[in-house]
Scaffold this motif. Structure first.
Motif, mmCIF file in Angstrom:
data_model
loop_
_atom_site.group_PDB
_atom_site.id
_atom_site.type_symbol
_atom_site.label_atom_id
_atom_site.label_comp_id
_atom_site.label_asym_id
_atom_site.label_seq_id
_atom_site.Cartn_x
_atom_site.Cartn_y
_atom_site.Cartn_z
ATOM 1 N N GLU A 214 31.728 101.325 81.064
ATOM 2 C CA GLU A 214 31.661 100.088 80.259
ATOM 3 C C GLU A 214 31.810 98.859 81.142
ATOM 4 O O GLU A 214 31.295 97.792 80.829
ATOM 5 C CB GLU A 214 32.735 100.111 79.174
ATOM 6 N N GLN A 217 28.110 97.915 83.501
ATOM 7 C CA GLN A 217 26.844 97.863 82.767
ATOM 8 C C GLN A 217 25.761 97.140 83.555
ATOM 9 O O GLN A 217 24.575 97.362 83.342
ATOM 10 C CB GLN A 217 27.055 97.170 81.418
ATOM 11 N N PRO A 268 24.548 106.903 78.179
ATOM 12 C CA PRO A 268 24.354 105.457 78.432
ATOM 13 C C PRO A 268 23.059 104.951 77.811
ATOM 14 O O PRO A 268 22.015 105.616 77.897
ATOM 15 C CB PRO A 268 24.307 105.379 79.961
ATOM 16 N N GLN A 270 21.177 102.720 78.794
ATOM 17 C CA GLN A 270 20.128 102.408 79.781
ATOM 18 C C GLN A 270 19.192 103.593 80.036
ATOM 19 O O GLN A 270 18.121 103.419 80.611
ATOM 20 C CB GLN A 270 20.770 101.983 81.103
ATOM 21 N N PRO A 282 27.768 100.741 74.263
ATOM 22 C CA PRO A 282 26.463 100.812 74.951
ATOM 23 C C PRO A 282 26.017 102.257 75.173
ATOM 24 O O PRO A 282 25.816 102.695 76.314
ATOM 25 C CB PRO A 282 26.752 100.096 76.266
#
Length: 384
Positions: A214, A217, A268, A270, A282
């Protein structure tokens, strides 16, 4: 060994030529040629192809048959419909990390068109879900090119894929525990049996790499964290996902506990995929299961937002095309209209994909996929 085929049946092997052509890049002993009157396939003959060879593990084949029957019985008793979708597709979901086998459909009147051996049956199964199939499952042969060939990887493999309506990834976790408990053989090792051990990806990264995801990021922060761990990074900037994968594969995955099946969830955000986003942070609502140190299953709470799916297609296809145009790899077609099936009527559902060859390998205590696949790819290459 050389086989000369009459011209009258030569068209029936035409789809193989693209496959063999690409396989030749991997192994020089495989080649193909054609004259105006004959088609010839030249490839090595190995002991694995000899009828009656002791290299066939029929005991493992019997255990595979038993396992598939037990799973079909479980799915039938839980109201799933077994489906059978094509292995050849005119388009695929753009996934830059998955390389594709391509072949060509040729017809005297219809012309020719490139098709692809499916890396998963996802496209077809989601079209069935959109059409009102209800919960479905299938055992599908799947194909992934240009990957490591070894004890845990075979370019052609058997995948169990199942979609459960009115379920999220947590529901699928419980269902998968129930499935494996109900279908395990009597002598199944305890470390393959539920209950699963559960851990978030953030907790695993903190425990085994000392990294707070976290707080990292931003790709620059993650890059600094990777350098502090002693990793070598390329001079050229790379994506957050690429740096994360270096950390995960070097420090986290090798350290995961193996006393019970382990589920890593909350991936994640991403890492682009078609899993729904998690409202709590996220993350994506996705999990993967490891057993005996082997990645065994992957699950999503399926994304149903047509705009996000369309955006994913555009972004990932552009990335895939850019990368592969530089190295000449296959660029599979992607059908942007696939996103149109995700209307308000598309059912809430969760999907799981499980590697059946790997599961069978673990359940039988065999250390290599070659022991549970009757015709492993290395034997077809003449390498053992």
């Amino acid at each position: 060994m050389r086989i000369d085929l009459p011209a009258s049946i030569a068209p029936s092997i035409a789809p193989l030529r693209g496959f063999i052509h690409r396989a030749h890049r991997v192994h020089p002993m495989i080649s193909t040629c054609q004259t105006s009157t004959t088609a010839r396939i030249v490839m090595p003959m190995t002991k694995a192809f000899a009828i009656g060879s002791s290299r066939f593990n029929f005991q493992a084949a019997k255990q595979r048959s038993r396992l598939l029957k037990a799973m079909r019985s479980w799915f039938d008793s839980h109201g799933y419909l077994e489906v059978d979708t094509p292995l050849l597709s005119p388009d695929l979901i753009p996934e830059p990390t998955i390389h594709t086998f391509a072949t060509t459909f040729s017809h005297e009147f219809l012309g020719s068109r490139e098709f692809y051996l499916v890396p998963s049956p996802e496209v077809f199964m989601k079209k069935l879900l959109a059409a009102g199939s209800g919960s479905i499952y299938q055992f599908s042969h799947c194909f992934r090119n240009n990957e490591q060939i070894g004890s845990h990887h075979n370019p052609e493999f058997t995948m169990l894929e199942y979609y459960t309506l009115d379920a999220d990834e947590q529901d699928s976790m419980a269902l998968t525990e129930e499935l494996l408990a109900a279908t395990a053989p009597k002598n199944c090792p305890d470390h393959l049996l539920p209950p699963f051990r559960k851990m978030s990806m953030a907790a695993a990264c903190h425990a085994y790499a000392g990294i707070d995801l976290e707080k990292n990021q931003d790709v620059r922060d993650l890059r600094r964290a990777a350098l502090r761990l002693g990793l070598s990074l390329p001079e050229e900037p790379e994506s957050w996902e690429d740096t994360f994968n270096r950390i995960f594969l070097t420090f986290v995955e090798p350290s995961l506990p193996q006393d019970k099946p382990l589920v890593l969830d909350k991936y994640p955000i991403q890492i682009e995929c078609l899993a729904a986003e998690d409202e709590t942070g996220p993350w994506r609502k996705r999990w993967e299961m490891y057993a005996g140190g082997v990645e065994l299953a992957n699950c999503y709470d399926e994304m149903r937002d047509a705009q996000k799916i369309r955006a994913y297609y555009r972004k990932e296809y552009a990335k895939l095309s850019t990368e592969r145009s530089q190295n000449g790899a296959v660029i599979p077609d992607a059908d942007l209209s696939f996103a149109d099936i995700f209307t308000k009527d598309f059912p809430r559902c969760s999907g799981v994909a499980m590697g059946m060859d790997r599961l069978l390998m673990l359940q039988t205590g065999i250390t290599s996929l070659k022991g549970v696949i009757l015709f492993p790819f290395p034997a077809m290459l003449g390498d053992g």
